[in-house]
Design a protein around this motif. Structure first.
Motif, PDB file in Angstrom:
ATOM      1  N   ILE A  68       0.958  -1.299  -0.141  1.00 29.03           N
ATOM      2  CA  ILE A  68       0.056  -0.122  -0.014  1.00 29.03           C
ATOM      3  C   ILE A  68       0.937   1.355  -0.167  1.00 29.03           C
ATOM      4  N   GLY A  69       1.784   1.218   0.931  1.00 32.54           N
ATOM      5  CA  GLY A  69       2.705   2.499   1.117  1.00 32.54           C
ATOM      6  C   GLY A  69       3.485   2.663  -0.276  1.00 32.54           C
ATOM      7  N   LEU A  70       4.087   1.780  -0.994  1.00 38.39           N
ATOM      8  CA  LEU A  70       4.859   1.616  -1.983  1.00 38.39           C
ATOM      9  C   LEU A  70       4.049   2.305  -3.253  1.00 38.39           C
ATOM     10  N   LEU A  71       2.948   1.750  -3.358  1.00 36.24           N
ATOM     11  CA  LEU A  71       2.125   2.221  -4.683  1.00 36.24           C
ATOM     12  C   LEU A  71       1.670   3.536  -4.508  1.00 36.24           C
ATOM     13  N   ILE A  72       1.280   3.970  -3.274  1.00 37.97           N
ATOM     14  CA  ILE A  72       0.766   5.463  -2.945  1.00 37.97           C
ATOM     15  C   ILE A  72       1.962   6.291  -3.243  1.00 37.97           C
ATOM     16  N   THR A  73       3.051   6.085  -2.555  1.00 40.02           N
ATOM     17  CA  THR A  73       4.139   6.866  -2.647  1.00 40.02           C
ATOM     18  C   THR A  73       4.501   7.148  -4.199  1.00 40.02           C
ATOM     19  N   ALA A  74       4.704   5.938  -4.817  1.00 34.51           N
ATOM     20  CA  ALA A  74       5.313   5.865  -6.129  1.00 34.51           C
ATOM     21  C   ALA A  74       4.431   6.464  -7.061  1.00 34.51           C
ATOM     22  N   GLY A  75       3.186   6.088  -6.972  1.00 36.29           N
ATOM     23  CA  GLY A  75       2.043   6.337  -7.955  1.00 36.29           C
ATOM     24  C   GLY A  75       1.736   7.770  -7.971  1.00 36.29           C
ATOM     25  N   LEU A  76       1.555   8.334  -6.858  1.00 35.80           N
ATOM     26  CA  LEU A  76       1.405   9.865  -6.417  1.00 35.80           C
ATOM     27  C   LEU A  76       2.524  10.663  -7.003  1.00 35.80           C
TER      28      LEU A  76
END
Lengths: 230, 132
Positions: free
Chosen positions: B102-110
């Motif tokens: 969750i943290g990875l995809l939110i950080t990188a995606g955002l």
């Protein structure tokens, strides 16, 4: 004398296993051949089968890990070389870091709660993404366990190093800057050790994210954690 | 021989910066890892020209390439948690995996979508000013 020999053998063994693991990762390209994962498993198997405890291994550990600090300092070099690309994306990076760090903390505590894990584990899970020295200090403030925190931190690091790059690829996150930022935020130095393999920008940004998320986490945690409990 | 000596001096320089940072962090009431402070210090030394990049480049790229090695002994420490892994290992792994994803995809995606939007905007502004 005996312990000196054991230390020497353990150092040579660790380095040999590490180089074997990197050779394997080059030959078989897969998340499951990530060197930190395979080297750790092989080392644990070897130590256990020779009945060597982690405490007996610790003097070798001291020697090898003494280069970790200087190696992290060295990350300033790719950071400096790529400073223009990094400065260009400063605003998106700040947003990504803050929102990403918050969602990492919230999701960890929320999942722990949902699974019915103990209060100590819930509190400890909140610091799992940040680098060990900061995690073990921050966790005390919210009632977690420092030793357990170190174990969570390492596991998060390995998980991020192993599956992070593949997850980013399948979700079409191809920008090296964003990849580095994500990996460093959720899996600190261990993730960074894998991010540097992707390229200098990804590695440098990952190390910045590692530092920034550690600072953000330890500043907001004492405020945010009581709010999660409401 | 001369090269080996030069290499060792470079590593010593990085080590000295790290030791200095550890000392500062030890006397500071601010949550920053010594290695990160050392990184900031070296960055300042590089940008101010006090240290030339060629002085440390060889040893820096060597250490960075083998960063994973220096984490292996810490990771081996997980062997002390065999008991915990047996009892609640599955739940803990689920928590760590879920939250990391969750943290990875939110950080990188955002970050990726925001920087693309920003790029498009500056692109628009540029093409706009060109047409004038």
């Amino acid at each position: 004398m005996n312990s000196l020999i054991l230390t020497l053998i353990s150092i040579v063994l660790t380095i040999t296993v590490y180089f074997g693991a990197t050779a394997l990762s080059r030959r078989v390209v897969s998340p499951f051949t990530t060197p930190i994962l395979t080297a750790t498993i092989v080392m644990i198997v070897i130590l256990s089968s020779f009945d060597i405890s982690y405490e007996q291994y610790s003097s070798a550990k001291e020697w090898i890990t003494s280069l970790l600090g200087p190696a992290t300092v060295a990350l300033a070099v790719p950071l400096y070389k790529n400073r223009e690309i990094i400065m260009e994306k400063l605003m998106p990076a700040v947003f990504g870091l803050v929102i990403g760090t918050l969602s990492t903390i919230l999701s960890a505590v929320w999942i722990s709660k949902t699974l019915g894990l103990s209060d100590t584990i819930q509190a400890t899970s909140a610091v799992k993404a940040v680098t060990t020295p900061v995690a073990i200090e921050a966790v005390v403030l919210i009632g977690g366990d420092p030793a357990l925190a170190a174990a969570f931190v390492i596991t998060s690091g390995i998980f991020g190093a192993v599956f992070g790059p593949a997850l980013l690829t399948v979700t079409n996150i191809s920008d090296p800057f964003s990849r580095g930022l994500g990996i460093g935020t959720v899996s600190h130095g261990i993730g960074t050790s894998q991010a540097v393999a992707e390229g200098p920008v990804t590695g440098a940004v990952s190390s910045v994210a590692m530092g920034a998320s550690a600072i953000i986490t330890s500043i907001i945690l004492p405020w945010v954690y009581p709010l999660i409990q409401l | 021989m001369k090269n080996v000596l030069l290499f060792l001096i470079q590593i010593f320089l990085l080590w000295a910066i790290y030791q200095f940072s550890s000392f500062i962090v030890g006397n500071l009431d601010f949550p920053i890892p010594a290695s990160v402070l050392g990184m900031i210090l070296l960055y300042i030394l590089l940008s101010s020209g006090i240290i030339q990049i060629r002085y440390i480049e060889k040893s820096a790229s060597f250490l960075i390439r083998h960063l994973a090695l220096f984490f292996v002994p810490f990771a081996v420490g997980l062997m002390n948690y065999a008991g915990l892994i047996k009892t609640t290992g599955m739940q803990l792994l689920l928590m760590i995996a879920g939250s990391t994803i969750i943290g990875l995809l939110i950080t990188a995606g955002l970050t990726q979508s925001l920087s693309r939007r920003e790029k498009e905007r500056t692109h628009h502004e540029q093409s706009h000013s060109h047409s004038h």
